[in-house]
Design an enzyme around this catalytic site. Structure first.
Site, PDB file in Angstrom:
ATOM      1  N   ASN A  65      37.428  24.953  44.945  1.00  0.00           N
ATOM      2  CA  ASN A  65      37.485  26.409  45.031  1.00  0.00           C
ATOM      3  C   ASN A  65      38.798  26.857  44.398  1.00  0.00           C
ATOM      4  O   ASN A  65      39.878  26.563  44.903  1.00  0.00           O
ATOM      5  CB  ASN A  65      37.417  26.856  46.496  1.00  0.00           C
ATOM      6  N   TYR A 156      38.308  42.601  37.300  1.00  0.00           N
ATOM      7  CA  TYR A 156      38.105  41.531  36.310  1.00  0.00           C
ATOM      8  C   TYR A 156      39.000  41.777  35.088  1.00  0.00           C
ATOM      9  O   TYR A 156      39.702  40.864  34.617  1.00  0.00           O
ATOM     10  CB  TYR A 156      36.631  41.482  35.893  1.00  0.00           C
TER      11      TYR A 156
HETATM   12  N1  LIG Z   1      30.191  35.022  29.449  1.00  0.00           N
HETATM   13  C1  LIG Z   1      30.970  35.925  28.879  1.00  0.00           C
HETATM   14  O1  LIG Z   1      30.489  36.842  28.190  1.00  0.00           O
HETATM   15  C2  LIG Z   1      32.469  35.829  29.029  1.00  0.00           C
HETATM   16  C3  LIG Z   1      33.237  36.744  28.315  1.00  0.00           C
HETATM   17  C4  LIG Z   1      34.618  36.687  28.418  1.00  0.00           C
HETATM   18  C5  LIG Z   1      35.216  35.717  29.206  1.00  0.00           C
HETATM   19  N2  LIG Z   1      34.443  34.841  29.892  1.00  0.00           N
HETATM   20  C6  LIG Z   1      35.137  33.858  30.707  1.00  0.00           C
HETATM   21  O2  LIG Z   1      34.661  32.566  30.420  1.00  0.00           O
HETATM   22  C7  LIG Z   1      34.803  31.734  31.570  1.00  0.00           C
HETATM   23  C8  LIG Z   1      33.479  31.071  31.880  1.00  0.00           C
HETATM   24  O3  LIG Z   1      32.518  32.085  32.145  1.00  0.00           O
HETATM   25  P1  LIG Z   1      30.940  31.829  32.047  1.00  0.00           P
HETATM   26  O4  LIG Z   1      30.375  32.885  31.203  1.00  0.00           O
HETATM   27  O5  LIG Z   1      30.686  30.408  31.733  1.00  0.00           O
HETATM   28  O6  LIG Z   1      30.518  32.162  33.547  1.00  0.00           O
HETATM   29  P2  LIG Z   1      29.557  31.359  34.526  1.00  0.00           P
HETATM   30  O7  LIG Z   1      29.314  32.298  35.656  1.00  0.00           O
HETATM   31  O8  LIG Z   1      28.391  30.809  33.795  1.00  0.00           O
HETATM   32  O9  LIG Z   1      30.477  30.163  35.009  1.00  0.00           O
HETATM   33  C9  LIG Z   1      31.555  30.351  35.880  1.00  0.00           C
HETATM   34  C10 LIG Z   1      31.722  29.076  36.675  1.00  0.00           C
HETATM   35  O10 LIG Z   1      32.825  29.264  37.554  1.00  0.00           O
HETATM   36  C11 LIG Z   1      32.460  28.737  38.815  1.00  0.00           C
HETATM   37  N3  LIG Z   1      33.194  29.410  39.886  1.00  0.00           N
HETATM   38  C12 LIG Z   1      33.001  30.647  40.393  1.00  0.00           C
HETATM   39  N4  LIG Z   1      33.832  30.869  41.400  1.00  0.00           N
HETATM   40  C13 LIG Z   1      34.580  29.746  41.538  1.00  0.00           C
HETATM   41  C14 LIG Z   1      35.611  29.358  42.419  1.00  0.00           C
HETATM   42  N5  LIG Z   1      36.036  30.157  43.408  1.00  0.00           N
HETATM   43  N6  LIG Z   1      36.152  28.136  42.264  1.00  0.00           N
HETATM   44  C15 LIG Z   1      35.722  27.303  41.298  1.00  0.00           C
HETATM   45  N7  LIG Z   1      34.735  27.596  40.444  1.00  0.00           N
HETATM   46  C16 LIG Z   1      34.181  28.813  40.575  1.00  0.00           C
HETATM   47  C17 LIG Z   1      30.970  28.988  38.946  1.00  0.00           C
HETATM   48  O11 LIG Z   1      30.369  28.121  39.903  1.00  0.00           O
HETATM   49  C18 LIG Z   1      30.499  28.750  37.534  1.00  0.00           C
HETATM   50  O12 LIG Z   1      30.101  27.402  37.336  1.00  0.00           O
HETATM   51  C19 LIG Z   1      35.317  32.658  32.676  1.00  0.00           C
HETATM   52  O13 LIG Z   1      36.718  32.539  32.754  1.00  0.00           O
HETATM   53  C20 LIG Z   1      34.929  34.026  32.190  1.00  0.00           C
HETATM   54  O14 LIG Z   1      35.740  35.033  32.754  1.00  0.00           O
HETATM   55  C21 LIG Z   1      33.078  34.876  29.832  1.00  0.00           C
END
Ligand SMILES: NC(=O)c1ccc[n+]([C@@H]2O[C@H](COP(=O)([O-])OP(=O)(O)OC[C@H]3O[C@@H](n4cnc5c(N)ncnc54)[C@H](O)[C@@H]3O)[C@@H](O)[C@H]2O)c1
Length: 249
Positions: A65, A156
């Site tokens: 976490n 966020y």
């Molecule tokens: N998808 C997008 O469009 C996008 C855009 C900009 C930035 N991001 C960033 O990219 C990164 C990955 O995002 P994603 O799109 O793969 O999202 P996702 O939701 O697919 O993956 C996020 C992961 O983080 C894990 N997670 C959530 N809370 C947690 C916690 N408390 N402790 C540990 N793990 C935890 C989840 O279980 C999940 O596996 C993030 O930092 C996100 O902010 C994503």
């Protein structure tokens, strides 16, 4: 990427079970790295590790976490016990919750900040003493940090703005021994934004010159480049992976 400088390198990746995280994991695995994969979703991260490496020699999964400092301790100590040191840290765990600012509670604000920003501090701070010279930290920011986030995501956007300043400040402190950079994804088709895209996908697409959303693999390639020797003179910078939706200077 054709660079072979990631072979045998040890990588801590958080949020590893997510859409972008799992793609980063696959990219690093293909490039020969050894992986400590951490995620809140224990079953998914264990499944990912065993699918990449059934023998458990190059990929280890761990429940984690991000908002819990002792979990960061456990990730770092497991990595050092298993692989002996750390070369790269990619803290990708984050949440993206819909909460209008006018009714956002202190707890909602704190929850996002504690996972998205505090969590990055916890894991980086504990990893740094074990990162070998020449290692890197690559944070995952967002276009939201540069141009503001979509409505109902002020926390966020603030957390990702913090990640950018964290990255540049840490780069000044640790360079050149450890290089610190960020990747700022635009709209990447993952579970995090599935509902947003269902509701507003056409609007986001209309401002994206690429004419499509990005993939986790495209983010993974940028992360791997910033960890590799091919980026040896890049410090405190941000690579935008967004199909042109935001053209940062
Ligand atoms: N998808 C997008 O469009 C996008 C855009 C900009 C930035 N991001 C960033 O990219 C990164 C990955 O995002 P994603 O799109 O793969 O999202 P996702 O939701 O697919 O993956 C996020 C992961 O983080 C894990 N997670 C959530 N809370 C947690 C916690 N408390 N402790 C540990 N793990 C935890 C989840 O279980 C999940 O596996 C993030 O930092 C996100 O902010 C994503």
């Amino acid at each position: 990427m054709v660079d072979d400088s990631l072979v045998d390198q040890v990588v801590i990746l958080t949020g590893a079970a997510g859409g972008i995280g799992s793609a980063i994991a696959r990219t690093f695995h293909r490039l020969g790295a050894r992986l400590l994969l951490a995620d809140y979703d224990e079953q998914s991260v264990l499944d990912l590790a065993s699918s990449l490496d059934p023998a458990g020699e190059r990929a280890v999964g761990i429940a984690y976490n991000a908002s819990n400092p002792s979990d960061a301790d456990a990730v770092v100590s497991t990595c050092v016990a298993r692989f002996g040191h750390i070369d790269h840290v990619v803290p990708a765990a984050a949440i993206f919750e819909d909460q209008p600012f006018s009714t956002m509670t202190d707890e909602q604000w704190r929850r996002t900040m504690s996972i998205n920003l505090d969590g990055v501090f916890y894991i980086c701070r504990r990893s740094i003493p074990h990162i070998r010279p020449g290692g890197t930290i690559v944070t995952i920011a967002s276009s939201a940090a540069h141009e503001g986030c979509s409505p109902e995501h002020v926390h966020y956007g603030a957390s990702k703005g913090g990640i950018l300043a964290f990255t540049k400040s840490l780069a000044r402190e640790l360079s050149p021994t450890i290089r610190v950079n960020a990747v700022s994804p635009g709209t990447i088709d993952t579970p995090m934004v599935a509902e947003l895209l269902r509701q507003k996908g056409d609007k986001f697409l209309s401002i994206t010159p690429a004419g499509r959303f990005g993939t986790g693999e495209e983010v993974g390639d940028a992360v791997a480049f910033l960890c590799s020797k091919a980026s040896s003179y890049i410090m405190g910078q941000t690579i935008h992976v967004n199909g042109g939706s935001y053209m940062g200077g």
